[in-house]
Design a protein around this motif. Structure first.
Motif, PDB file in Angstrom:
ATOM      1  N   ASP A   8       1.389 -11.510 -11.975  1.00  0.00           N
ATOM      2  CA  ASP A   8       1.824 -12.281 -10.810  1.00  0.00           C
ATOM      3  C   ASP A   8       0.958 -11.912  -9.600  1.00  0.00           C
ATOM      4  O   ASP A   8       0.213 -10.934  -9.618  1.00  0.00           O
ATOM      5  N   ARG A   9       1.100 -12.674  -8.523  1.00  0.00           N
ATOM      6  CA  ARG A   9       0.293 -12.431  -7.321  1.00  0.00           C
ATOM      7  C   ARG A   9       0.754 -11.170  -6.596  1.00  0.00           C
ATOM      8  O   ARG A   9       1.924 -10.805  -6.629  1.00  0.00           O
ATOM      9  N   THR A  10      -0.193 -10.521  -5.924  1.00  0.00           N
ATOM     10  CA  THR A  10       0.113  -9.333  -5.128  1.00  0.00           C
ATOM     11  C   THR A  10      -0.108  -9.637  -3.653  1.00  0.00           C
ATOM     12  O   THR A  10      -0.772 -10.610  -3.300  1.00  0.00           O
ATOM     13  N   TYR A  11       0.448  -8.779  -2.815  1.00  0.00           N
ATOM     14  CA  TYR A  11       0.211  -8.903  -1.377  1.00  0.00           C
ATOM     15  C   TYR A  11      -0.179  -7.539  -0.821  1.00  0.00           C
ATOM     16  O   TYR A  11       0.108  -6.497  -1.411  1.00  0.00           O
ATOM     17  N   VAL A  12      -0.834  -7.543   0.338  1.00  0.00           N
ATOM     18  CA  VAL A  12      -1.334  -6.314   0.948  1.00  0.00           C
ATOM     19  C   VAL A  12      -0.227  -5.665   1.762  1.00  0.00           C
ATOM     20  O   VAL A  12       0.392  -6.299   2.611  1.00  0.00           O
ATOM     21  N   VAL A  13      -0.001  -4.379   1.469  1.00  0.00           N
ATOM     22  CA  VAL A  13       1.009  -3.607   2.190  1.00  0.00           C
ATOM     23  C   VAL A  13       0.350  -2.786   3.300  1.00  0.00           C
ATOM     24  O   VAL A  13       0.859  -2.702   4.411  1.00  0.00           O
ATOM     25  N   LEU A  14      -0.804  -2.183   2.989  1.00  0.00           N
ATOM     26  CA  LEU A  14      -1.472  -1.278   3.912  1.00  0.00           C
ATOM     27  C   LEU A  14      -2.979  -1.461   3.801  1.00  0.00           C
ATOM     28  O   LEU A  14      -3.505  -1.588   2.696  1.00  0.00           O
ATOM     29  N   THR A  15      -3.667  -1.461   4.933  1.00  0.00           N
ATOM     30  CA  THR A  15      -5.131  -1.555   4.952  1.00  0.00           C
ATOM     31  C   THR A  15      -5.676  -0.362   5.716  1.00  0.00           C
ATOM     32  O   THR A  15      -5.234  -0.075   6.820  1.00  0.00           O
ATOM     33  N   GLN A  16      -6.650   0.344   5.106  1.00  0.00           N
ATOM     34  CA  GLN A  16      -7.279   1.501   5.740  1.00  0.00           C
ATOM     35  C   GLN A  16      -8.779   1.275   5.793  1.00  0.00           C
ATOM     36  O   GLN A  16      -9.404   1.007   4.760  1.00  0.00           O
ATOM     37  N   LYS A  17      -9.355   1.386   6.988  1.00  0.00           N
ATOM     38  CA  LYS A  17     -10.808   1.298   7.117  1.00  0.00           C
ATOM     39  C   LYS A  17     -11.401   2.638   6.735  1.00  0.00           C
ATOM     40  O   LYS A  17     -10.902   3.689   7.124  1.00  0.00           O
ATOM     41  N   GLN A  18     -12.465   2.595   5.945  1.00  0.00           N
ATOM     42  CA  GLN A  18     -13.168   3.804   5.539  1.00  0.00           C
ATOM     43  C   GLN A  18     -14.649   3.595   5.770  1.00  0.00           C
ATOM     44  O   GLN A  18     -15.097   2.476   5.992  1.00  0.00           O
ATOM     45  N   LEU A  19     -15.395   4.666   5.679  1.00  0.00           N
ATOM     46  CA  LEU A  19     -16.833   4.586   5.863  1.00  0.00           C
ATOM     47  C   LEU A  19     -17.445   3.737   4.754  1.00  0.00           C
ATOM     48  O   LEU A  19     -17.350   4.067   3.579  1.00  0.00           O
ATOM     49  N   GLY A  20     -18.006   2.600   5.120  1.00  0.00           N
ATOM     50  CA  GLY A  20     -18.667   1.735   4.151  1.00  0.00           C
ATOM     51  C   GLY A  20     -17.760   0.756   3.439  1.00  0.00           C
ATOM     52  O   GLY A  20     -18.189   0.108   2.493  1.00  0.00           O
ATOM     53  N   GLY A  21     -16.510   0.612   3.873  1.00  0.00           N
ATOM     54  CA  GLY A  21     -15.638  -0.333   3.182  1.00  0.00           C
ATOM     55  C   GLY A  21     -14.206  -0.304   3.677  1.00  0.00           C
ATOM     56  O   GLY A  21     -13.899   0.216   4.742  1.00  0.00           O
ATOM     57  N   VAL A  22     -13.321  -0.890   2.862  1.00  0.00           N
ATOM     58  CA  VAL A  22     -11.901  -0.977   3.193  1.00  0.00           C
ATOM     59  C   VAL A  22     -11.091  -0.623   1.948  1.00  0.00           C
ATOM     60  O   VAL A  22     -11.454  -0.992   0.833  1.00  0.00           O
ATOM     61  N   ARG A  23      -9.972   0.095   2.149  1.00  0.00           N
ATOM     62  CA  ARG A  23      -9.061   0.434   1.049  1.00  0.00           C
ATOM     63  C   ARG A  23      -7.728  -0.242   1.342  1.00  0.00           C
ATOM     64  O   ARG A  23      -7.203  -0.136   2.453  1.00  0.00           O
ATOM     65  N   ARG A  24      -7.196  -0.958   0.348  1.00  0.00           N
ATOM     66  CA  ARG A  24      -5.949  -1.687   0.539  1.00  0.00           C
ATOM     67  C   ARG A  24      -4.911  -1.285  -0.515  1.00  0.00           C
ATOM     68  O   ARG A  24      -5.236  -1.156  -1.683  1.00  0.00           O
ATOM     69  N   LEU A  25      -3.671  -1.106  -0.050  1.00  0.00           N
ATOM     70  CA  LEU A  25      -2.544  -0.887  -0.958  1.00  0.00           C
ATOM     71  C   LEU A  25      -1.901  -2.240  -1.189  1.00  0.00           C
ATOM     72  O   LEU A  25      -1.516  -2.922  -0.257  1.00  0.00           O
ATOM     73  N   ARG A  26      -1.810  -2.636  -2.470  1.00  0.00           N
ATOM     74  CA  ARG A  26      -1.244  -3.938  -2.828  1.00  0.00           C
ATOM     75  C   ARG A  26       0.044  -3.728  -3.621  1.00  0.00           C
ATOM     76  O   ARG A  26       0.180  -2.742  -4.342  1.00  0.00           O
ATOM     77  N   LYS A  27       0.959  -4.687  -3.482  1.00  0.00           N
ATOM     78  CA  LYS A  27       2.231  -4.617  -4.188  1.00  0.00           C
ATOM     79  C   LYS A  27       2.504  -5.972  -4.829  1.00  0.00           C
ATOM     80  O   LYS A  27       2.249  -7.021  -4.247  1.00  0.00           O
ATOM     81  N   CYS A  28       3.033  -5.937  -6.038  1.00  0.00           N
ATOM     82  CA  CYS A  28       3.331  -7.160  -6.785  1.00  0.00           C
ATOM     83  C   CYS A  28       4.627  -7.787  -6.268  1.00  0.00           C
ATOM     84  O   CYS A  28       5.599  -7.087  -5.977  1.00  0.00           O
ATOM     85  N   HIS A  29       4.641  -9.132  -6.170  1.00  0.00           N
ATOM     86  CA  HIS A  29       5.841  -9.853  -5.741  1.00  0.00           C
ATOM     87  C   HIS A  29       6.962  -9.722  -6.775  1.00  0.00           C
ATOM     88  O   HIS A  29       8.126  -9.568  -6.423  1.00  0.00           O
ATOM     89  N   LYS A  30       6.578  -9.760  -8.039  1.00  0.00           N
ATOM     90  CA  LYS A  30       7.569  -9.855  -9.117  1.00  0.00           C
ATOM     91  C   LYS A  30       8.096  -8.484  -9.570  1.00  0.00           C
ATOM     92  O   LYS A  30       9.294  -8.215  -9.505  1.00  0.00           O
ATOM     93  N   CYS A  31       7.164  -7.609 -10.023  1.00  0.00           N
ATOM     94  CA  CYS A  31       7.607  -6.348 -10.622  1.00  0.00           C
ATOM     95  C   CYS A  31       7.565  -5.158  -9.665  1.00  0.00           C
ATOM     96  O   CYS A  31       8.090  -4.091  -9.973  1.00  0.00           O
ATOM     97  N   GLY A  32       6.924  -5.293  -8.498  1.00  0.00           N
ATOM     98  CA  GLY A  32       6.874  -4.197  -7.529  1.00  0.00           C
ATOM     99  C   GLY A  32       5.802  -3.158  -7.802  1.00  0.00           C
ATOM    100  O   GLY A  32       5.763  -2.132  -7.133  1.00  0.00           O
ATOM    101  N   PHE A  33       4.929  -3.406  -8.787  1.00  0.00           N
ATOM    102  CA  PHE A  33       3.848  -2.476  -9.116  1.00  0.00           C
ATOM    103  C   PHE A  33       2.920  -2.321  -7.910  1.00  0.00           C
ATOM    104  O   PHE A  33       2.560  -3.295  -7.257  1.00  0.00           O
ATOM    105  N   LYS A  34       2.519  -1.066  -7.597  1.00  0.00           N
ATOM    106  CA  LYS A  34       1.628  -0.793  -6.462  1.00  0.00           C
ATOM    107  C   LYS A  34       0.294  -0.268  -6.976  1.00  0.00           C
ATOM    108  O   LYS A  34       0.250   0.504  -7.933  1.00  0.00           O
ATOM    109  N   ALA A  35      -0.773  -0.688  -6.320  1.00  0.00           N
ATOM    110  CA  ALA A  35      -2.110  -0.224  -6.690  1.00  0.00           C
ATOM    111  C   ALA A  35      -3.020  -0.309  -5.473  1.00  0.00           C
ATOM    112  O   ALA A  35      -2.823  -1.146  -4.582  1.00  0.00           O
TER     113      ALA A  35
END
Length: 82
Positions: A8-35
Motif C-alpha cells: 500500500d502507499r506510504t506517507y512521510v512522517v519525518l524529514t531530516q536534512k543531511q550532508l549530501g541528501g535527505v533522510r525520510r521516515l515513511r509510514k504505511c497507511h494500511k499496516c503501519g509499517f515504518k521505514a
C-alpha cells in the motif's frame, strides 16, 4: 512510495536534512509499517577548478626571495667562520 510489507502507499512522517541528501521516515497507511528512505544528491557537472591564490609572476617572485634570503644566510655564515 509503496510499503515493503503490504504494497500500500506510504506517507512521510519525518524529514531530516543531511550532508549530501535527505533522510525520510515513511509510514504505511494500511499496516503501519515504518521505514527510512534516503535521497542522495548527485552532481553531473564537475565542480569548477579553484582559482589560484597567487599569479605565476607572484609565485616566481616569492621563490626568488626565498633563494636570495638563503644565499644571504649562507654568505653570512661563511664570513663569520673566516
Amino acid at each position: 512510495m509503496n510499503c515493503k510489507e503490504c504494497g500500500d502507499r506510504t506517507y512521510v512522517v519525518l524529514t531530516q536534512k543531511q550532508l549530501g541528501g535527505v533522510r525520510r521516515l515513511r509510514k504505511c497507511h494500511k499496516c503501519g509499517f515504518k521505514a527510512y528512505t534516503g535521497e542522495v544528491w548527485l552532481s553531473l557537472i564537475p565542480p569548477p577548478e579553484p582559482k589560484p591564490i597567487y599569479t605565476e609572476e607572484e609565485v616566481a617572485l616569492m621563490k626568488k626571495k626565498e633563494v636570495t634570503a638563503r644565499r644571504k644566510n649562507e654568505d653570512r655564515r661563511t664570513n663569520e667562520e673566516a
